[in-house]
Design a protein around this motif. Structure first.
Motif, PDB file in Angstrom:
ATOM      1  N   ARG A 165     -11.208  -6.626  23.723  1.00 57.91           N
ATOM      2  CA  ARG A 165     -10.150  -7.627  23.666  1.00 57.91           C
ATOM      3  C   ARG A 165      -9.258  -7.377  24.870  1.00 57.91           C
ATOM      4  O   ARG A 165      -9.164  -6.236  25.356  1.00 57.91           O
ATOM      5  CB  ARG A 165      -9.331  -7.526  22.364  1.00 57.91           C
ATOM      6  CG  ARG A 165     -10.100  -7.935  21.124  1.00 57.91           C
ATOM      7  CD  ARG A 165      -9.198  -8.606  20.075  1.00 57.91           C
ATOM      8  NE  ARG A 165      -8.033  -7.807  19.726  1.00 57.91           N
ATOM      9  CZ  ARG A 165      -7.892  -7.125  18.585  1.00 57.91           C
ATOM     10  NH1 ARG A 165      -8.882  -7.133  17.687  1.00 57.91           N
ATOM     11  NH2 ARG A 165      -6.795  -6.447  18.322  1.00 57.91           N
ATOM     12  N   THR A 188      -7.254  -0.512  18.044  1.00 60.77           N
ATOM     13  CA  THR A 188      -6.835  -1.842  18.496  1.00 60.77           C
ATOM     14  C   THR A 188      -7.886  -2.887  18.143  1.00 60.77           C
ATOM     15  O   THR A 188      -7.559  -4.030  17.795  1.00 60.77           O
ATOM     16  CB  THR A 188      -6.600  -1.834  20.019  1.00 60.77           C
ATOM     17  OG1 THR A 188      -5.565  -0.899  20.326  1.00 60.77           O
ATOM     18  CG2 THR A 188      -6.199  -3.220  20.525  1.00 60.77           C
ATOM     19  N   GLU A 200      -6.302  -6.800  25.211  1.00 58.34           N
ATOM     20  CA  GLU A 200      -5.279  -5.773  25.000  1.00 58.34           C
ATOM     21  C   GLU A 200      -5.716  -4.388  25.448  1.00 58.34           C
ATOM     22  O   GLU A 200      -4.864  -3.502  25.643  1.00 58.34           O
ATOM     23  CB  GLU A 200      -4.881  -5.707  23.519  1.00 58.34           C
ATOM     24  CG  GLU A 200      -4.273  -6.989  22.972  1.00 58.34           C
ATOM     25  CD  GLU A 200      -5.300  -7.866  22.282  1.00 58.34           C
ATOM     26  OE1 GLU A 200      -5.156  -8.105  21.069  1.00 58.34           O
ATOM     27  OE2 GLU A 200      -6.245  -8.309  22.975  1.00 58.34           O
ATOM     28  N   ILE A 201      -7.010  -4.154  25.580  1.00 58.75           N
ATOM     29  CA  ILE A 201      -7.456  -2.797  25.920  1.00 58.75           C
ATOM     30  C   ILE A 201      -7.793  -2.642  27.399  1.00 58.75           C
ATOM     31  O   ILE A 201      -8.316  -1.596  27.802  1.00 58.75           O
ATOM     32  CB  ILE A 201      -8.662  -2.362  25.058  1.00 58.75           C
ATOM     33  CG1 ILE A 201      -9.924  -3.163  25.408  1.00 58.75           C
ATOM     34  CG2 ILE A 201      -8.335  -2.459  23.570  1.00 58.75           C
ATOM     35  CD1 ILE A 201     -11.187  -2.584  24.772  1.00 58.75           C
TER      36      ILE A 201
END
Length: 566
Positions: A130, A215, A132-133
């Protein structure tokens, strides 16, 4: 940029890819895929997507090879750092593409055209990323590169001479016990000196991976690690059962082989500096250096088959091998593939030991496989998953047996024995590394000292026949810190063990009927990554290494042959 498909590697053009331009082209092709009115139009868009991704991969691999050959090269070190920072963002491209594949109204027709493995892998892969990582992926890449550069720059002093982590190896195998003690001690002293830094790198990597897993919705990194390895047809339970069988059937054999070694070399106990010394008059040693071994390999592959002979000459003519150890060169060996040039590349560190032949034939197996399947579509099928890929390489070590007399001369019989013996004794070590990883990622909060203690406990189960107490670094459980895969390729190492059981089967088949065994092997190579591990095993006519009884049966046959050679 113009590509000469027959160029030699020194003439491969490196140019840092314009990722913004590449992403624009990728998004346009993806939009065409999603709007495709029929399967043919969808397939055409897929080929365009492959071409864009392959170009980025080409530039990365040229950079990575040149960085590996000389980790001190400032230009390629900076380029490698740039890729470490920028490539994680391209994971978003792949994730979007895979989501579109899975949702495509033409999926059934595309599966009929390409097979289901692309879609199984896509479903698994989208669970590993994703946006976010991205920063965590960048930090992970940086940590792995830091470890590689640290080891690549190792300077080890012994009796006024300076060695690196590759060139010190022959000194650890000399007949003079005190001399090999000094060499091995110096190597592990280097790790002891850099222990705090190495443990710090690994601690950051473990915590980063655990954070990314949470996450993405996983409890810990274990399941994410398996998904990143694209394991579509087995999980941790099957691997745990495999390790159980190694403990039950292989560890006792390894212990007997170690005892035979102890008696052969005439020591009271096998110490850490004795493990690599197998015969009282010295280990099997190649008859010459790089040029001699390359000549012997050319003769071997000319005799093995027409296609292997032609392929070896391609590697030579296009300078697609860097084989000798040298200062600043990254340790280890690998094979990679430079997509746009249709060129596999073999990297190793010859140091005058039998490992030179092992790595040359091993990496040739990887190279022959990817060259055999280079024209498969989509690009995911050029390589199989890592577990299946190691079947090609480890089996090639056995198919190369006819060349052993030319590689080793009078030491040929010793090599046959030591190669088989080492393969058997590797299995417990490989499983120990794998179990260690599971324990580490199940308890990411462990301190470095707790990880070292965990390694000691695991090693005592798998390798009780070796005494590591004579060196403070090893006595506290630091041995695992020398294993590159733990830092850069988590959960990879068990693949060598799975493949070893398959490679033993190819060896046994080859002794009974070479033509049939070779035909099975070529069929496996040509299939590339178009199937998952277990289906490729079945395609090659091999028994499933996870099944109870398979390992026990194969171990018995290998032991019989070792007794004959012994």
């Amino acid at each position: 940029m113009s590509i000469d498909p027959q160029a030699a590697f020194p003439d491969f053009v490196y140019q840092r890819p314009d990722l913004k331009k590449s992403e624009t082209a990728f998004r346009e092709a993806l939009a065409r895929f999603e709007a495709a009115p029929d399967p043919a139009a969808a397939a055409a868009a897929m080929e365009d997507i492959d071409a864009i991704r392959a170009h980025v991969a080409t530039q990365y691999n040229i950079c990575y090879i040149r960085f590996s050959v000389d980790t001190r090269d400032e230009f390629y070190r900076e380029e490698k750092d740039w890729f470490d920072q920028q490539l994680p963002a391209t994971e978003a491209w792949r994730a979007d593409y895979y989501r579109a594949l899975i949702a495509s109204p033409h999926r059934q027709a595309l599966e009929e055209q390409y097979g289901e493995q692309l879609f199984l892998g896509a479903e698994l892969s989208i669970k590993t990323f994703r946006p976010e990582i991205i920063e965590d992926l960048q930090a992970e890449n940086a940590g792995t590169s830091e470890y590689t550069q640290l080891r690549g720059g190792a300077q080890i002093e012994v009796n006024g001479e300076t060695y690196n982590l590759s060139s010190i190896t022959p000194k650890e195998q000399v007949a003079d016990r005190e001399a090999r003690h000094q060499a091995s001690k110096a190597k592990w002293d280097w790790y002891l000196e850099h222990q705090e830094k190495i443990e710090g790198i690994y601690d950051r990597l473990v915590k980063l991976r655990h954070k990314m897993a949470q996450t993405l919705g996983y409890d810990n990194f274990v399941a994410l690690g398996y998904a990143r390895m694209n394991r579509t047809d087995y999980g941790p339970e099957a691997v745990a059962n495999f390790r159980r069988q190694v403990k039950e059937f292989i560890v006792p054999i390894a212990a007997r082989l170690a005892e035979a070694q102890r008696q052969r070399i005439g020591v009271e106990k096998i110490r850490y500096y004795d493990t690599a010394f197998r015969f009282p008059d010295g280990n099997p040693t190649p008859v010459g250096g790089r040029d001699v071994l390359v000549d012997a390999a050319r003769k071997l592959y000319d005799g093995l088959s027409e296609e292997t002979g032609e392929f070896f000459r391609l590697l030579e003519n296009r300078q697609l091998m860097d084989l000798e150890a040298k200062d600043g060169k990254a340790p280890g060996g690998y094979c990679t593939y430079v997509n746009d040039y249709g060129a596999p590349y073999i990297f190793s560190n010859f140091n005058g030991t039998s490992h030179d032949v092992d790595v040359l034939t091993h990496e040739f197996g990887h190279a022959f496989q990817v060259y055999s399947s280079r024209k498969l579509k989509p690009m995911e099928y050029a390589w199989p998953t890592y577990d299946a890929a190691e079947i090609h390489s480890m089996s090639m070590e056995f198919f190369a047996y006819p060349g052993v007399p030319d590689f080793f001369g009078d030491d040929a019989k010793k090599y046959f024995y030591s190669h088989l013996e080492s393969a058997m004794r590797f299995l417990p070590y490989g499983c120990a590394i794998d179990e260690f990883q599971h324990r580490v990622y199940e308890r990411p909060e462990m301190t470095p000292a707790e990880r070292n203690a965990t390694w000691l406990n695991i090693a005592a189960e798998y390798m009780p026949h070796v005494d590591y107490t004579d060196h403070p670094f090893l006595a506290q459980g630091g041995m695992w810190q020398s294993q590159l895969h733990l830092f850069g390729m988590p959960f990879y190492y068990i693949d060598y063990c799975l493949a070893q059981i398959c490679a033993f089967q190819f060896w046994l088949k080859n002794e009974e009927d070479h033509a049939a065994a070779w035909s099975d092997y070529v069929r496996l190579c040509e299939a590339g990554g178009s199937m998952g591990f277990l289906k490729l095993v079945e395609l090659a006519g091999l028994e499933n290494p996870f099944e109870d009884g398979v390992m026990e049966k194969i171990a018995a046959r290998v032991t019989e042959r070792l007794d004959e050679l012994g």
